[in-house]
Design an enzyme around this catalytic site. Structure first.
Site, PDB file in Angstrom:
ATOM      1  N   CYS A   1     -36.840 -26.895  27.299  1.00  0.00           N
ATOM      2  CA  CYS A   1     -37.781 -26.125  27.768  1.00  0.00           C
ATOM      3  C   CYS A   1     -38.764 -26.839  29.040  1.00  0.00           C
ATOM      4  O   CYS A   1     -38.151 -27.462  29.845  1.00  0.00           O
ATOM      5  CB  CYS A   1     -38.565 -25.662  26.721  1.00  0.00           C
ATOM      6  SG  CYS A   1     -39.730 -24.284  27.060  1.00  0.00           S
TER       7      CYS A   1
ATOM      8  N   ASP B   1     -45.555 -26.474  20.352  1.00  0.00           N
ATOM      9  CA  ASP B   1     -46.661 -25.290  20.462  1.00  0.00           C
ATOM     10  C   ASP B   1     -47.834 -25.424  19.099  1.00  0.00           C
ATOM     11  O   ASP B   1     -48.650 -25.198  19.255  1.00  0.00           O
ATOM     12  CB  ASP B   1     -45.703 -23.968  20.442  1.00  0.00           C
ATOM     13  CG  ASP B   1     -45.250 -23.765  21.697  1.00  0.00           C
ATOM     14  OD1 ASP B   1     -44.377 -24.199  22.161  1.00  0.00           O
ATOM     15  OD2 ASP B   1     -46.063 -22.899  22.452  1.00  0.00           O
TER      16      ASP B   1
HETATM   17  C1  RUB Z   1     -43.153 -23.476  26.231  1.00  0.00           C
HETATM   18  C2  RUB Z   1     -42.661 -24.551  25.299  1.00  0.00           C
HETATM   19  C3  RUB Z   1     -43.251 -25.781  25.460  1.00  0.00           C
HETATM   20  C4  RUB Z   1     -44.442 -26.170  24.566  1.00  0.00           C
HETATM   21  C5  RUB Z   1     -45.427 -27.524  25.023  1.00  0.00           C
HETATM   22  O1  RUB Z   1     -42.918 -22.341  25.559  1.00  0.00           O
HETATM   23  O2  RUB Z   1     -42.076 -24.242  24.112  1.00  0.00           O
HETATM   24  O3  RUB Z   1     -42.508 -26.847  24.756  1.00  0.00           O
HETATM   25  O4  RUB Z   1     -45.381 -24.880  24.709  1.00  0.00           O
HETATM   26  O5  RUB Z   1     -45.646 -27.381  26.477  1.00  0.00           O
HETATM   27  P1  RUB Z   1     -43.281 -20.903  26.553  1.00  0.00           P
HETATM   28  P2  RUB Z   1     -46.809 -28.299  26.979  1.00  0.00           P
HETATM   29  O6  RUB Z   1     -42.568 -20.903  27.857  1.00  0.00           O
HETATM   30  O7  RUB Z   1     -42.600 -19.745  25.913  1.00  0.00           O
HETATM   31  O8  RUB Z   1     -44.725 -20.903  26.692  1.00  0.00           O
HETATM   32  O9  RUB Z   1     -46.692 -29.774  26.826  1.00  0.00           O
HETATM   33  O10 RUB Z   1     -47.000 -27.904  28.502  1.00  0.00           O
HETATM   34  O11 RUB Z   1     -48.109 -27.690  26.312  1.00  0.00           O
END
Ligand code: RUB
Length: 299
Positions: free
Chosen positions: A127, A196
């Site tokens: 991701c 998340d």
């Molecule tokens: C994003 C996702 C990321 C986490 C952490 O999912 O799963 O790995 O949110 O991100 P989506 P960060 O694209 O569905 O929002 O480290 O930027 O908080």
């Protein structure tokens, strides 16, 4: 009816123009602050009511990342006093505090993540996590020769964002399809992912497919590090079934008319059990999943 500024941010979060748990939290905090600054009525009771409606509107955009609820609660904790001015000041100060602390946490965690990366390492990530990307770029800037496997991340292809950011920073990065994770795990030294929501039993909820990657890493004795600011820790969920896993429109997978008569499902997050996680890197230090409960009581 929530005010326009709130509707706009809510829409950007729902449609994933603003995405990633940290960015969602900061955008929500900033929006409550902007709403408070622009509020013109003198009736503080009405103001409180509208602030709560704004909060609920933002909260109802995406259900999984607890960072959203934690950010909104942090801002609302600043509400005190019996006048619009007092309440406004409280909201502005609390939002500023949350945003500053959140950005500081990202920088701190990225440094700690970079320290886990050794010269010559190959990293797999899934991701697009702001803090993971920063950590990898930090390691690259320390002249460590590193390589990254970035998974595509179907169906939204957030892996493209990761790969683009790393390539632009000069990092050697290879984009792979999600189903190639096992093939390339044999060439991987560590896995770095974001989160998340983290629950007290050490379970990590992150983008769908994270649990498969963690399982494959476990099979190959490859350590999995989760990078997560403390506002990703849930103070309420005790088991993963208490966290709502968002299911998005199935048209994100395939144009429905192409597969008439076929059912489609599109859950976008999954749960990784603590036994597949080596450590969680937080702004308070690097902890094992079994220490999450203790950290939650302190934050
Ligand atoms: C994003 C996702 C990321 C986490 C952490 O999912 O799963 O790995 O949110 O991100 P989506 P960060 O694209 O569905 O929002 O480290 O930027 O908080």
């Amino acid at each position: 009816m929530p005010p326009k500024i709130v509707e706009e941010t809510a829409n950007l979060i729902s449609t994933m123009e603003i995405r990633g748990a940290g960015k969602i939290g900061r955008a929500a905090a900033q929006t409550l602050k902007d709403f408070a600054i622009g509020y013109r009525d003198a009736d503080h009771i009405k103001f409180l009511k509208e602030l709560n409606t704004a909060k609920e509107t933002l909260l109802n955009t995406r259900p999984t990342a607890v960072s959203l609820a934690n950010a909104l609660n942090a801002v609302m904790s600043g509400v005190k006093g019996n006048s619009v001015d007092e309440i406004r000041n409280g909201v502005v100060n609390a939002a500023d505090k949350f945003i500053v602390q959140s950005k500081k946490a990202v920088e701190k965690i990225a440094k700690m993540a970079a320290a886990k990366i050794k010269d010559g390492d190959s990293i797999m990530t899934h991701c697009n996590s702001t803090v993971v990307v920063k950590g990898i770029i930090n390691a690259h800037e320390q002249d460590k020769r590193i390589h990254v496997f970035a998974t595509e991340t179907r169906p939204w292809q957030q892996g493209f964002i990761t790969a683009r950011a790393l390539a632009d920073a000069g990092v050697d990065v290879t984009l792979i399809v999600d189903s190639a994770a096992r093939t390339f795990m044999t060439e991987t030294d560590l896995v770095l992912v974001g989160a998340d929501t983290i629950i007290s039993n050490g379970t990590v909820i992150n983008k769908i497919g994270t649990s498969q990657i963690a399982l494959i890493a476990h099979e190959n004795n490859v350590p999995v590090f989760v990078c997560a600011e403390s506002y990703k820790f849930s103070k309420t969920a005790r088991t993963d079934d208490q966290v709502t896993i968002e299911e998005r429109d199935t048209s994100e997978i395939v144009e429905p008319s192409k597969l008439k008569g076929v059912k489609l499902r599109n859950p976008v997050f999954d749960s990784t059990p603590p036994k597949y996680i080596k450590a969680i890197i937080t702004e308070y230090g690097i902890i094992s999943p079994s220490e999450v409960r203790e950290v939650i009581t302190k934050i």
